[in-house]
Design a protein around this motif. Structure first.
Motif, mmCIF file in Angstrom:
data_model
loop_
_atom_site.group_PDB
_atom_site.id
_atom_site.type_symbol
_atom_site.label_atom_id
_atom_site.label_comp_id
_atom_site.label_asym_id
_atom_site.label_seq_id
_atom_site.Cartn_x
_atom_site.Cartn_y
_atom_site.Cartn_z
ATOM 1 N N GLN A 73 0.893 -1.242 -0.002
ATOM 2 C CA GLN A 73 -0.038 0.040 -0.084
ATOM 3 C C GLN A 73 0.958 1.125 0.060
ATOM 4 O O GLN A 73 1.816 1.537 0.993
ATOM 5 C CB GLN A 73 -0.884 -0.166 1.150
ATOM 6 C CG GLN A 73 -1.877 0.957 1.230
ATOM 7 C CD GLN A 73 -3.047 0.962 2.230
ATOM 8 O OE1 GLN A 73 -2.818 0.245 3.102
ATOM 9 N NE2 GLN A 73 -4.229 1.572 2.042
ATOM 10 N N LYS A 84 -3.206 5.266 -1.900
ATOM 11 C CA LYS A 84 -3.546 4.254 -2.908
ATOM 12 C C LYS A 84 -4.264 3.247 -1.832
ATOM 13 O O LYS A 84 -3.691 3.022 -0.751
ATOM 14 C CB LYS A 84 -2.376 4.094 -3.600
ATOM 15 C CG LYS A 84 -1.920 4.827 -4.601
ATOM 16 C CD LYS A 84 -0.795 4.141 -5.629
ATOM 17 C CE LYS A 84 -0.435 5.216 -6.598
ATOM 18 N NZ LYS A 84 0.408 4.787 -7.734
ATOM 19 N N GLN A 85 -4.999 2.113 -2.557
ATOM 20 C CA GLN A 85 -5.641 0.987 -1.961
ATOM 21 C C GLN A 85 -4.525 0.079 -2.013
ATOM 22 O O GLN A 85 -3.341 -0.087 -2.625
ATOM 23 C CB GLN A 85 -6.459 0.650 -2.849
ATOM 24 C CG GLN A 85 -7.843 1.723 -2.739
ATOM 25 C CD GLN A 85 -8.995 0.726 -3.272
ATOM 26 O OE1 GLN A 85 -9.067 0.126 -4.493
ATOM 27 N NE2 GLN A 85 -10.134 1.292 -2.997
ATOM 28 N N GLU A 106 -2.755 -3.416 -2.755
ATOM 29 C CA GLU A 106 -2.907 -4.262 -3.849
ATOM 30 C C GLU A 106 -2.062 -5.322 -3.475
ATOM 31 O O GLU A 106 -0.904 -5.323 -2.791
ATOM 32 C CB GLU A 106 -2.428 -3.399 -5.034
ATOM 33 C CG GLU A 106 -0.845 -3.021 -5.077
ATOM 34 C CD GLU A 106 -0.632 -2.396 -6.116
ATOM 35 O OE1 GLU A 106 -1.189 -2.260 -7.078
ATOM 36 O OE2 GLU A 106 0.681 -2.000 -6.449
ATOM 37 N N GLU A 135 8.307 3.366 -8.063
ATOM 38 C CA GLU A 135 7.134 3.131 -7.758
ATOM 39 C C GLU A 135 6.680 1.794 -7.069
ATOM 40 O O GLU A 135 5.748 1.544 -6.769
ATOM 41 C CB GLU A 135 6.402 3.200 -9.156
ATOM 42 C CG GLU A 135 7.077 2.184 -10.222
ATOM 43 C CD GLU A 135 7.984 2.929 -11.134
ATOM 44 O OE1 GLU A 135 8.603 3.861 -10.736
ATOM 45 O OE2 GLU A 135 7.854 2.661 -12.418
#
Length: 120
Positions: free
Chosen positions: A39, A43-44, A46, A88
């Motif tokens: 996470q 953001k959620q 994932e 990222e």
């Protein structure tokens, strides 16, 4: 009671590698699957990668070819080898286990999370 303990996060430069480890312990009858989620801020959570007891694996498209998940069923551990890390990929990484405990019903358990930061 089932506990998941993670280790191995940290700061790494882009292109570098890290290895995350997670150990499940406690009143475990069986582990059906283990995996890693992440996470990032805002953001959620994932799925990053998962592995079932038979050995089949599943990866997020963003990490395929760079990350490898492996497990030691006898020890109820799961590792995530992360190579060619990118900015990222920065997130808190959580270990997850689908567990049948000695007492109670099958359910998911989560680790406390470990920070991975990819930055120069």
């Amino acid at each position: 009671q089932v506990q998941l303990v993670e280790s191995g996060g940290g700061l790494v430069q882009p292109g570098g590698s890290l290895r995350l480890s997670c150990a499940a312990s406690g009143s475990i009858l069986s582990v059906n699957a283990m995996g890693w989620y992440r996470q990032a801020p805002g953001k959620q959570r994932e799925l990053v990668a998962s592995i079932i007891s038979g050995g089949s694996t599943n990866y997020a498209s963003s990490v395929k070819g760079r990350f490898t998940i492996s497990t030691h069923n006898a020890k109820n551990t799961v590792d995530l080898q992360m190579n060619t890390l990118k900015p990222e990929d920065t997130a808190v990484y959580y270990c997850n286990a689908d567990v049948v405990p000695w007492l109670g019903s099958r359910r998911d358990y989560w680790g406390q999370g470990t920070q991975v930061t990819v930055s120069s």
